[in-house]
Design an enzyme around this catalytic site. Structure first.
Site, PDB file in Angstrom:
ATOM      1  N   ASN A   1      -8.138   4.457  -5.119  1.00 40.34           N
ATOM      2  CA  ASN A   1      -9.041   3.354  -5.674  1.00 40.34           C
ATOM      3  C   ASN A   1      -8.930   3.717  -7.247  1.00 40.34           C
ATOM      4  O   ASN A   1      -8.410   4.701  -7.693  1.00 40.34           O
ATOM      5  CB  ASN A   1     -10.415   3.599  -5.239  1.00 40.34           C
ATOM      6  CG  ASN A   1     -10.622   3.232  -3.716  1.00 40.34           C
ATOM      7  OD1 ASN A   1      -9.628   2.271  -3.302  1.00 40.34           O
ATOM      8  ND2 ASN A   1     -11.543   3.546  -3.023  1.00 40.34           N
TER       9      ASN A   1
ATOM     10  N   TYR B   1      -5.489   3.851   9.399  1.00 37.96           N
ATOM     11  CA  TYR B   1      -4.524   2.780   8.952  1.00 37.96           C
ATOM     12  C   TYR B   1      -3.467   2.405   9.879  1.00 37.96           C
ATOM     13  O   TYR B   1      -3.244   1.044   9.842  1.00 37.96           O
ATOM     14  CB  TYR B   1      -3.834   3.641   7.565  1.00 37.96           C
ATOM     15  CG  TYR B   1      -4.769   3.788   6.266  1.00 37.96           C
ATOM     16  CD1 TYR B   1      -4.722   2.732   5.417  1.00 37.96           C
ATOM     17  CD2 TYR B   1      -5.735   4.574   6.459  1.00 37.96           C
ATOM     18  CE1 TYR B   1      -5.827   2.738   4.357  1.00 37.96           C
ATOM     19  CE2 TYR B   1      -6.658   4.768   5.405  1.00 37.96           C
ATOM     20  CZ  TYR B   1      -6.739   3.746   4.447  1.00 37.96           C
ATOM     21  OH  TYR B   1      -7.667   3.705   3.273  1.00 37.96           O
TER      22      TYR B   1
ATOM     23  N   HIS C   1      -0.405   3.144   4.562  1.00 38.99           N
ATOM     24  CA  HIS C   1      -1.010   4.362   5.467  1.00 38.99           C
ATOM     25  C   HIS C   1      -0.978   5.585   4.637  1.00 38.99           C
ATOM     26  O   HIS C   1       0.255   5.977   4.185  1.00 38.99           O
ATOM     27  CB  HIS C   1       0.084   4.010   6.555  1.00 38.99           C
ATOM     28  CG  HIS C   1      -0.412   5.217   7.537  1.00 38.99           C
ATOM     29  ND1 HIS C   1      -1.780   6.066   7.598  1.00 38.99           N
ATOM     30  CD2 HIS C   1       0.166   6.122   8.588  1.00 38.99           C
ATOM     31  CE1 HIS C   1      -1.677   6.873   8.700  1.00 38.99           C
ATOM     32  NE2 HIS C   1      -0.753   6.979   9.200  1.00 38.99           N
TER      33      HIS C   1
ATOM     34  N   HIS D   1     -10.923  -4.131   1.705  1.00 39.02           N
ATOM     35  CA  HIS D   1      -9.893  -4.582   0.639  1.00 39.02           C
ATOM     36  C   HIS D   1      -9.153  -5.806   1.116  1.00 39.02           C
ATOM     37  O   HIS D   1      -7.927  -5.902   0.863  1.00 39.02           O
ATOM     38  CB  HIS D   1      -8.858  -3.313   0.844  1.00 39.02           C
ATOM     39  CG  HIS D   1      -9.486  -2.068   0.231  1.00 39.02           C
ATOM     40  ND1 HIS D   1      -9.304  -1.610  -1.072  1.00 39.02           N
ATOM     41  CD2 HIS D   1      -9.868  -1.011   0.746  1.00 39.02           C
ATOM     42  CE1 HIS D   1      -9.876  -0.548  -1.114  1.00 39.02           C
ATOM     43  NE2 HIS D   1     -10.242  -0.241  -0.107  1.00 39.02           N
TER      44      HIS D   1
HETATM   45 FE1  HDD Z   1      -9.222   2.900   3.221  1.00 34.78          FE
HETATM   46  C1  HDD Z   1      -7.536  -0.249   3.258  1.00 34.78           C
HETATM   47  C2  HDD Z   1      -8.358   2.910  -0.028  1.00 34.78           C
HETATM   48  C3  HDD Z   1     -11.116   5.635   2.742  1.00 34.78           C
HETATM   49  C4  HDD Z   1      -9.828   2.837   6.277  1.00 34.78           C
HETATM   50  N1  HDD Z   1      -8.089   1.748   1.711  1.00 34.78           N
HETATM   51  C5  HDD Z   1      -7.628   0.414   1.986  1.00 34.78           C
HETATM   52  C6  HDD Z   1      -6.887   0.072   0.688  1.00 34.78           C
HETATM   53  C7  HDD Z   1      -7.006   0.919  -0.129  1.00 34.78           C
HETATM   54  C8  HDD Z   1      -7.938   1.998   0.444  1.00 34.78           C
HETATM   55  C9  HDD Z   1      -6.482   0.692  -1.378  1.00 34.78           C
HETATM   56  C10 HDD Z   1      -6.230  -1.202   0.865  1.00 34.78           C
HETATM   57  C11 HDD Z   1      -4.518  -1.114   0.991  1.00 34.78           C
HETATM   58  C12 HDD Z   1      -3.932  -2.486   1.076  1.00 34.78           C
HETATM   59  O1  HDD Z   1      -3.535  -2.863  -0.236  1.00 34.78           O
HETATM   60  O2  HDD Z   1      -3.382  -3.073   1.901  1.00 34.78           O
HETATM   61  N2  HDD Z   1      -9.577   4.030   1.549  1.00 34.78           N
HETATM   62  C13 HDD Z   1      -9.311   3.852   0.385  1.00 34.78           C
HETATM   63  C14 HDD Z   1      -9.376   5.306  -0.574  1.00 34.78           C
HETATM   64  C15 HDD Z   1     -10.553   6.063   0.290  1.00 34.78           C
HETATM   65  C16 HDD Z   1     -10.594   5.156   1.615  1.00 34.78           C
HETATM   66  C17 HDD Z   1      -9.259   5.356  -1.772  1.00 34.78           C
HETATM   67  C18 HDD Z   1     -11.296   7.176   0.137  1.00 34.78           C
HETATM   68  C19 HDD Z   1     -10.565   8.179  -0.186  1.00 34.78           C
HETATM   69  N3  HDD Z   1     -10.350   3.999   4.360  1.00 34.78           N
HETATM   70  C20 HDD Z   1     -11.045   5.219   3.853  1.00 34.78           C
HETATM   71  C21 HDD Z   1     -11.572   5.818   5.226  1.00 34.78           C
HETATM   72  C22 HDD Z   1     -11.178   4.952   6.294  1.00 34.78           C
HETATM   73  C23 HDD Z   1     -10.290   3.749   5.678  1.00 34.78           C
HETATM   74  C24 HDD Z   1     -12.497   6.773   5.271  1.00 34.78           C
HETATM   75  C25 HDD Z   1     -11.315   5.060   7.651  1.00 34.78           C
HETATM   76  C26 HDD Z   1     -11.511   6.298   8.249  1.00 34.78           C
HETATM   77  N4  HDD Z   1      -8.781   1.588   4.593  1.00 34.78           N
HETATM   78  C27 HDD Z   1      -9.217   1.707   6.123  1.00 34.78           C
HETATM   79  C28 HDD Z   1      -8.443   0.458   6.869  1.00 34.78           C
HETATM   80  C29 HDD Z   1      -7.825  -0.295   5.897  1.00 34.78           C
HETATM   81  C30 HDD Z   1      -7.953   0.442   4.478  1.00 34.78           C
HETATM   82  C31 HDD Z   1      -9.609   0.097   7.727  1.00 34.78           C
HETATM   83  C32 HDD Z   1      -8.204  -1.678   5.756  1.00 34.78           C
HETATM   84  C33 HDD Z   1      -6.758  -2.409   5.589  1.00 34.78           C
HETATM   85  C34 HDD Z   1      -5.924  -1.503   5.862  1.00 34.78           C
HETATM   86  O3  HDD Z   1      -6.628  -0.256   5.863  1.00 34.78           O
HETATM   87  O4  HDD Z   1      -4.566  -1.678   5.965  1.00 34.78           O
HETATM   88  O5  HDD Z   1      -7.629   1.339   7.691  1.00 34.78           O
END
Ligand code: HDD
Length: 664
Positions: free
Chosen positions: A144, A358, A335, A71
């Site tokens: 999402n 997160y 988060h 993202h």
């Molecule tokens: Fe995630 C970012 C949505 C599964 C780990 N995620 C992130 C963002 C969105 C989502 C919208 C961007 C937030 C922003 O604008 O700063 N993610 C989802 C959805 C998931 C999902 C709808 C399934 C239900 N994500 C998911 C899993 C993991 C992560 C299974 C790890 C175990 N997601 C992250 C992250 C991010 C992230 C690595 C990257 C940047 C951030 O968090 O702030 O932690």
């Protein structure tokens, strides 16, 4: 109407106006010169003493922070959420407790796979993350625009992300899933089947962030004051409805305007066309946890809306752009664990892992544990605890005590019971053996992939089929292509056969039993009940003599349409101003076109015809003022109409797909 916005007020304390101010160093020292470094003679070496040079250069050298691991590409806006009523029967969350209650929000939309500088219009899921600045603390709904996910267990997230990101040996391709490692992952992790169907559908090429749904995806819990809990799934429904590009258009926009979605959102808000989304919830009582033919904790499953209806809770309006992209959009930290009383978690194994990831990612991204103090992340309610120090600490905690329990400070700050607003985790009874395994209820990967396919209209099916052929056709390994076809055969033999033929593989489709059950969920189709509208749609008007066009343009604008004039030159054309030439404008950037002129110059007229061809090929509305200005073949096609009223009606339909069958 928005009432007083507490977040806006809070941010104002941090917002600085640099206009008309003297230039200073970061220490506040006014400088007399900012163009030349301090040298020994005007042709001599720069000297160490130049603190101004060093400060400026050091700051610049450290300007970048790591982009989000997923993202990374996003854009955001401020707004407010207004509750439709009192939802205290299902949740004690105060922001949902009374009709008309407003809560400031900040929303960041994003693509998933691409880097920070990648194009907006690529085929991808879109992130839809909302921070509610409630009086009880921040609540983040991190969702999402697709209601299911690729994997069932968070431990696979690094694998999935490694597979979809550019391949590690050559960092190709950028922001695309059409490559070997992604499809290898899918074929070998078939829990992805349902998500892949959505991903191949037009859902993953939304026309606008203003025109896509949002889904919390994971199963959460709502808990009321009496401790009664429901399993819930959360949804955002855009007031404008769900609308998409066509694939050829999306690819061209990636070149013509890589910032298309960012610009669309920004412009809409600047023009006062505030995007609106309704928040809705699906509720399943605790005792019905096992009443469905899918596992309600499985994030690769939807709860069909026909089976579990939506209850609308309120509406969100985005009405203010950020002042500074980095300070707000880049530094905002979401988060799933940011919750308020009344909102709790389920044992969905994807959600459980997200609860770790997160906060962890913000530590590296934002440089330490004090990211909650960054203005955009700060709650609007007071916060007190015994956490101290760390990089970039800003809060100045007064006093001697930074521990609990204490007597020096009367044991404060002190935890408070639930009755006084203290968060208490839902007391679920859990019993089991430690085990690394997939739950039996999570084993069916294809029923809902089929449900989705069966719920599609013919044109949606065709687009999905073409998307599969495109994506799998880009895969180099014939073996992976074959594996994907065989996986798809579990969803639809027809789809698998076409795919096999188009990507040139022989696959053993016939040996896979064909499923005859034809369950449907019409709510997942974008085209079964489309919302017709024209307000905020963008239309190009091709003219050469402005004075003829003014009434037309005024009428379009009166209907809420955003108009741009395209001609062979920019500037004044009679009594209107031409916004673009055929070189600075592109037909892919408009929702519709009005042709009001024919150019005598053959080369210019050729450009007009190319423009019309492209709008036509993308099934968009075309209006003309006179038969002379349009080719006869086009004038007979659906959605190509004469006169203003007919055009406005044609524009209300997003795409005239019946055109493909009408001529040619
Ligand atoms: Fe995630 C970012 C949505 C599964 C780990 N995620 C992130 C963002 C969105 C989502 C919208 C961007 C937030 C922003 O604008 O700063 N993610 C989802 C959805 C998931 C999902 C709808 C399934 C239900 N994500 C998911 C899993 C993991 C992560 C299974 C790890 C175990 N997601 C992250 C992250 C991010 C992230 C690595 C990257 C940047 C951030 O968090 O702030 O932690």
């Amino acid at each position: 109407m928005e009432q007083e916005n507490k977040k806006k007020q809070q941010l104002e304390d941090y917002t600085v106006e640099d206009r008309d101010k003297a230039l200073t160093t970061n220490q506040g020292l006014k400088m007399s010169e900012d163009e030349f470094s301090l040298k020994v003679g005007d042709r001599g070496p720069t000297i160490m003493e130049d603190f101004h040079f060093r400060e400026k250069m050091t700051h610049f050298d450290h300007e970048r922070i790591p982009e989000r691991v997923v993202h990374a590409r996003g854009t955001a806006a401020h707004g407010y959420f207004e509750s439709y009523g009192d939802a205290s029967d299902i949740t004690m969350a105060k922001f949902l407790s009374e009709k008309g209650k407003q809560t400031p929000v900040f929303v960041r939309f994003s693509t998933v796979a691409g880097s920070r500088g990648s194009a907006d219009s690529v085929r991808d899921a879109r992130g839809f993350a909302t921070k509610f600045y409630t009086e009880e603390g921040n609540y983040d709904l991190v969702g999402n625009n697709i209601p299911v996910f690729f994997i069932q267990d968070a431990i696979k997230f690094p694998d999935f992300v490694h597979a979809v990101k550019p391949e590690p040996h050559n960092e190709i391709p950028q922001a695309q899933s059409a490559h070997d490692t992604f499809w290898d992952f899918v074929a070998n992790n078939q829990e992805a089947a349902h998500m892949v169907m959505w991903h191949m559908s037009d859902r993953s090429i939304p026309r606008s962030y203003r025109m896509m749904e949002g889904f919390g995806v994971n199963t959460y819990r709502f808990v009321n004051e009496d401790g009664v809990a429901h399993f819930v799934k959360l949804h955002w429904k855009p007031v404008l409805g769900v609308h998409s590009f066509v694939w050829d258009e999306a690819q061209k926009i990636a070149g013509k305007d890589p910032d298309f979605h960012r610009r669309d959102l920004y412009d809409a808000i600047e023009q006062g066309n505030y995007p609106e989304y309704e928040l809705a919830v699906q509720l399943i009582p605790e005792e019905q946890e096992f009443a469905f033919d899918f596992d309600i904790l499985d994030p690769t499953k939807i709860w069909p809306e026909e089976q579990v209806p939506l209850r609308k809770l309120g509406k969100m309006t985005l009405n203010r752009n950020v002042d500074n992209f980095f300070a707000e959009t880049e530094q905002v930290a979401f988060h799933v664990g940011h919750v308020v009383p009344g909102i709790d978690f389920s044992n969905d194994p994807l959600l459980q892992g997200r609860l770790f990831s997160y906060t962890d990612t913000q530590l590296i991204r934002l440089g330490g544990p004090n990211f909650h103090e960054i203005p955009i992340n700060k709650p609007v309610c007071p916060f007190h605890n015994n956490q101290r120090d760390g990089y970039n600490r800003q809060t100045i905690n007064r006093g001697q005590v930074s521990y609990h329990k204490n007597s020096l400070q009367n044991n404060t700050p002190n935890p408070v019971p639930r009755a006084n607003g203290g968060y208490e985790h839902y007391q679920e009874k859990v019993d089991g053996r430690k085990i690394r395994a997939r739950s039996q209820g999570f084993e069916d990967h294809f029923s809902q992939a089929r449900l989705f396919w069966n719920s599609m209209t013919p044109i949606e099916k065709e687009h999905i089929m073409k998307a599969f052929c495109f994506e799998v056709g880009k895969v180099q390994s014939m073996d992976i292509r074959k594996q994907v076809v065989e996986m798809v055969a579990h969803i639809s033999h027809d789809l698998a056969k076409t795919l096999a033929e188009k990507v040139g593989v022989t696959a053993t489709i016939e040996t896979i039993p064909e499923e005859t059950e034809m369950k449907q969920s019409p709510a997942v189709s974008m085209y079964t009940n489309p919302i017709r509208f024209v307000e905020t749609k963008k239309v190009a008007v091709i003219i050469q003599k402005g004075e003829e066009a003014k009434p037309l343009i005024e009428a379009l604008e009166a209907a809420g349409i955003v108009v741009e004039i395209v001609s062979d030159r920019q500037g004044t054309l009679g009594d209107v101003i031409s916004d673009h030439t055929f070189d600075t404008a592109s037909p892919v950037l408009y929702d519709g076109l009005i042709v009001a002129t024919k150019f005598e110059d053959a080369l210019t007229q050729r450009k007009v015809e190319t423009f019309i061809d492209e709008v036509y090929n993308h099934y968009k509305a075309i209006g003309y003022t006179d038969e002379d200005v349009i080719q006869v073949a086009y004038s007979k096609a659906p959605g190509v109409v004469k006169g203003l009223e007919a055009f406005i009606d044609a524009l209300a339909t997003d795409r005239h797909f019946d055109r493909e069958y009408a001529i040619g």
